[in-house]
Design a protein around this motif. Structure first.
Motif, PDB file in Angstrom:
ATOM      1  N   ASP A   1       0.595  -1.291  -0.450  1.00 47.04           N
ATOM      2  CA  ASP A   1      -0.297   0.465   0.182  1.00 47.04           C
ATOM      3  C   ASP A   1       0.848   1.241   0.239  1.00 47.04           C
ATOM      4  N   VAL A   2       2.695   0.880   0.309  1.00 53.13           N
ATOM      5  CA  VAL A   2       2.855   2.349   0.405  1.00 53.13           C
ATOM      6  C   VAL A   2       3.884   1.845  -0.894  1.00 53.13           C
ATOM      7  N   PHE A   3       5.046   1.186  -0.947  1.00 56.57           N
ATOM      8  CA  PHE A   3       5.982   0.848  -1.618  1.00 56.57           C
ATOM      9  C   PHE A   3       5.160   0.045  -3.278  1.00 56.57           C
ATOM     10  N   SER A   4       5.801   0.699  -4.279  1.00 57.89           N
ATOM     11  CA  SER A   4       5.614   0.236  -5.084  1.00 57.89           C
ATOM     12  C   SER A   4       6.434  -0.103  -6.026  1.00 57.89           C
ATOM     13  N   LYS A   5       7.913  -0.442  -5.647  1.00 56.64           N
ATOM     14  CA  LYS A   5       9.550  -1.143  -5.945  1.00 56.64           C
ATOM     15  C   LYS A   5      10.383  -1.933  -4.750  1.00 56.64           C
ATOM     16  N   ALA A   6      10.968  -2.689  -4.535  1.00 62.29           N
ATOM     17  CA  ALA A   6      11.312  -3.124  -3.938  1.00 62.29           C
ATOM     18  C   ALA A   6      12.790  -3.611  -5.139  1.00 62.29           C
ATOM     19  N   ALA A   7      13.877  -3.616  -4.345  1.00 61.62           N
ATOM     20  CA  ALA A   7      15.107  -4.442  -4.360  1.00 61.62           C
ATOM     21  C   ALA A   7      16.391  -5.228  -3.378  1.00 61.62           C
ATOM     22  N   CYS A   8      15.578  -6.338  -3.441  1.00 54.49           N
ATOM     23  CA  CYS A   8      15.836  -7.555  -2.396  1.00 54.49           C
ATOM     24  C   CYS A   8      17.264  -7.983  -3.625  1.00 54.49           C
ATOM     25  N   VAL A   9      18.312  -7.563  -2.600  1.00 52.06           N
ATOM     26  CA  VAL A   9      19.054  -8.381  -2.711  1.00 52.06           C
ATOM     27  C   VAL A   9      19.992  -9.583  -1.910  1.00 52.06           C
ATOM     28  N   SER A  10      20.501 -10.555  -2.277  1.00 51.66           N
ATOM     29  CA  SER A  10      20.685 -11.626  -1.552  1.00 51.66           C
ATOM     30  C   SER A  10      20.104 -11.510  -0.426  1.00 51.66           C
ATOM     31  N   PRO A  11      18.886 -11.899   0.147  1.00 51.02           N
ATOM     32  CA  PRO A  11      17.822 -11.598   0.571  1.00 51.02           C
ATOM     33  C   PRO A  11      18.031 -13.556   1.657  1.00 51.02           C
ATOM     34  N   PHE A  12      18.262 -12.978   3.132  1.00 55.11           N
ATOM     35  CA  PHE A  12      18.599 -14.243   4.246  1.00 55.11           C
ATOM     36  C   PHE A  12      17.228 -15.273   4.509  1.00 55.11           C
ATOM     37  N   TYR A  13      17.076 -15.902   4.143  1.00 49.76           N
ATOM     38  CA  TYR A  13      16.549 -16.801   4.140  1.00 49.76           C
ATOM     39  C   TYR A  13      16.108 -17.975   5.365  1.00 49.76           C
ATOM     40  N   ASP A  14      17.728 -18.358   5.908  1.00 43.31           N
ATOM     41  CA  ASP A  14      17.862 -19.302   6.390  1.00 43.31           C
ATOM     42  C   ASP A  14      16.912 -18.960   7.939  1.00 43.31           C
ATOM     43  N   TYR A  15      16.048 -20.133   8.408  1.00 42.96           N
ATOM     44  CA  TYR A  15      15.094 -20.974   9.206  1.00 42.96           C
ATOM     45  C   TYR A  15      13.120 -20.348   9.530  1.00 42.96           C
ATOM     46  N   ILE A  16      13.750 -19.134   8.390  1.00 43.80           N
ATOM     47  CA  ILE A  16      12.405 -18.412   8.059  1.00 43.80           C
ATOM     48  C   ILE A  16      12.028 -18.087   6.387  1.00 43.80           C
ATOM     49  N   PHE A  17      11.908 -19.122   5.818  1.00 45.55           N
ATOM     50  CA  PHE A  17      11.419 -19.789   4.766  1.00 45.55           C
ATOM     51  C   PHE A  17      10.164 -19.414   4.529  1.00 45.55           C
ATOM     52  N   GLY A  18       9.648 -20.070   4.945  1.00 49.70           N
ATOM     53  CA  GLY A  18       8.172 -20.823   5.193  1.00 49.70           C
ATOM     54  C   GLY A  18       7.413 -20.229   6.068  1.00 49.70           C
ATOM     55  N   LYS A  19       8.047 -19.905   7.011  1.00 50.37           N
ATOM     56  CA  LYS A  19       6.935 -18.658   7.371  1.00 50.37           C
ATOM     57  C   LYS A  19       6.427 -17.437   6.429  1.00 50.37           C
ATOM     58  N   LEU A  20       7.675 -16.990   5.826  1.00 49.35           N
ATOM     59  CA  LEU A  20       7.587 -15.587   4.667  1.00 49.35           C
ATOM     60  C   LEU A  20       6.758 -16.296   3.978  1.00 49.35           C
ATOM     61  N   VAL A  21       7.497 -17.324   3.322  1.00 52.89           N
ATOM     62  CA  VAL A  21       6.177 -17.769   2.336  1.00 52.89           C
ATOM     63  C   VAL A  21       4.579 -17.715   2.303  1.00 52.89           C
ATOM     64  N   LYS A  22       4.330 -17.874   4.066  1.00 51.83           N
ATOM     65  CA  LYS A  22       3.330 -18.005   3.908  1.00 51.83           C
ATOM     66  C   LYS A  22       2.609 -16.779   3.894  1.00 51.83           C
ATOM     67  N   ASP A  23       3.574 -15.980   4.869  1.00 48.76           N
ATOM     68  CA  ASP A  23       2.939 -14.424   4.581  1.00 48.76           C
ATOM     69  C   ASP A  23       2.669 -13.997   3.374  1.00 48.76           C
ATOM     70  N   ILE A  24       3.596 -14.222   2.199  1.00 54.67           N
ATOM     71  CA  ILE A  24       3.354 -13.927   0.845  1.00 54.67           C
ATOM     72  C   ILE A  24       2.042 -14.307   0.293  1.00 54.67           C
ATOM     73  N   GLU A  25       1.927 -15.708   0.775  1.00 53.41           N
ATOM     74  CA  GLU A  25       0.607 -15.975   0.530  1.00 53.41           C
ATOM     75  C   GLU A  25      -0.664 -15.464   0.791  1.00 53.41           C
ATOM     76  N   ASN A  26      -0.851 -14.738   2.025  1.00 53.73           N
ATOM     77  CA  ASN A  26      -1.920 -14.742   2.508  1.00 53.73           C
ATOM     78  C   ASN A  26      -2.574 -13.209   2.105  1.00 53.73           C
ATOM     79  N   THR A  27      -1.618 -12.139   2.439  1.00 48.48           N
ATOM     80  CA  THR A  27      -1.134 -10.791   2.564  1.00 48.48           C
ATOM     81  C   THR A  27      -2.426 -10.444   1.289  1.00 48.48           C
ATOM     82  N   SER A  28      -2.140  -9.223   1.464  1.00 43.14           N
ATOM     83  CA  SER A  28      -3.311  -7.835  -0.113  1.00 43.14           C
ATOM     84  C   SER A  28      -2.659  -8.019  -0.495  1.00 43.14           C
ATOM     85  N   PHE A  29      -2.490  -7.866  -1.495  1.00 39.03           N
ATOM     86  CA  PHE A  29      -1.361  -7.257  -2.107  1.00 39.03           C
ATOM     87  C   PHE A  29      -1.534  -6.422  -3.411  1.00 39.03           C
TER      88      PHE A  29
END
Length: 252
Positions: A152-180
């Motif tokens: 709702d605020v950001f329209s662009k993102a530069a996601c460089v070398s994102p850290f995913y250890d330990y939290i990837f499943g939670k991140l995927v779930k949030d992306i699935e469930n959030t309005s976008f």
């Protein structure tokens, strides 16, 4: 030019240094898009950078006459607080111990407090279409999370070398469930030299492609990049500046 100023972060009850890039020779009435970036001390000057090497963003934008404002947010250097403030999720790491996920508070503070402050003080283009978020490593994770949960605020993102250890499943779930908001552009990258061996490279690549596909399915324009010679360091990330500033529409 670079402006440094302290700002109070109410959710954490602490002051934090902002590193703000402004174009030179601003004309009367001229206004600029804004990108909010993590680890602001590593963005502009080698003398400020944690490991003595910055991204060199000031030199790059000056060289291409980049007419953009960069708001770099310095991390919390105490103990493992950088990880806490730059992770939306709690996890336990062998080296850093228990990490308390405070990244949601950080993201909302940037969107709801810092952005209005910057818009009130500097000649910004405040609309969503001109507002981006970016960072590397933990900042890359926060950029993925930030664009997913606050489109709702950001329209662009530069996601460089994102850290995913330990939290990837939670991140995927949030992306699935959030309005976008589908009118969104995302650059996501990872370096071949970040991973030890072909198997780990394949796993890391698949995670970034999963995230890329999820955003694509939500209607976003996504630019995934495997940086063949890329490592997990500022020298490598500096080489990506032309790509992500161009693909996000900040330079031509």
């Amino acid at each position: 030019m670079i402006i440094k100023e302290e700002i109070f972060i109410k959710p954490f009850k602490t002051n934090r240094l902002l590193h703000i890039y402004l174009p030179d020779n601003i004309k009367e009435g001229e206004r600029f898009p804004v990108m909010y970036m993590f680890d602001g001390h590593n963005l502009f000057y080698d003398t400020d950078a944690t490991y003595g090497k910055s991204w060199g963003i000031k030199d790059f934008l000056d060289s291409v006459n980049g007419r953009i404002i960069i708001v770099g947010i310095e991390c919390n250097h105490e103990g493992n607080m950088r990880l806490c403030e730059f992770s939306p999720y709690s996890f336990t790491d062998e080296e850093w111990g228990k990490v308390r996920g405070l990244g949601k508070k950080t993201t909302n503070w940037i969107a709801d407090v810092l952005k209005p402050y910057i818009d009130s003080k500097f000649p910004t283009l405040p609309e969503r279409e001109f507002t981006g978020i970016g960072g590397s490593s933990m900042g890359g994770l926060m950029s993925v999370y930030g664009i997913a949960t606050r489109s709702d605020v950001f329209s662009k993102a530069a996601c460089v070398s994102p850290f995913y250890d330990y939290i990837f499943g939670k991140l995927v779930k949030d992306i699935e469930n959030t309005s976008f908001n589908s009118d969104t552009t995302i650059y996501i990258s990872w370096g071949k030299r970040e991973f030890a061996g072909a198997k780990n490279l394949a796993i890391g690549t698949e995670k970034n492609l999963i995230i890329s596909r999820m955003f694509t399915e939500k209607g976003a324009k996504v630019f995934p990049h495997l940086m063949v010679s890329g490592g997990h360091d500022e020298t490598s990330w500096e080489k990506e500046l032309p790509s992500f500033f161009y693909e996000l529409g900040y330079i031509k």
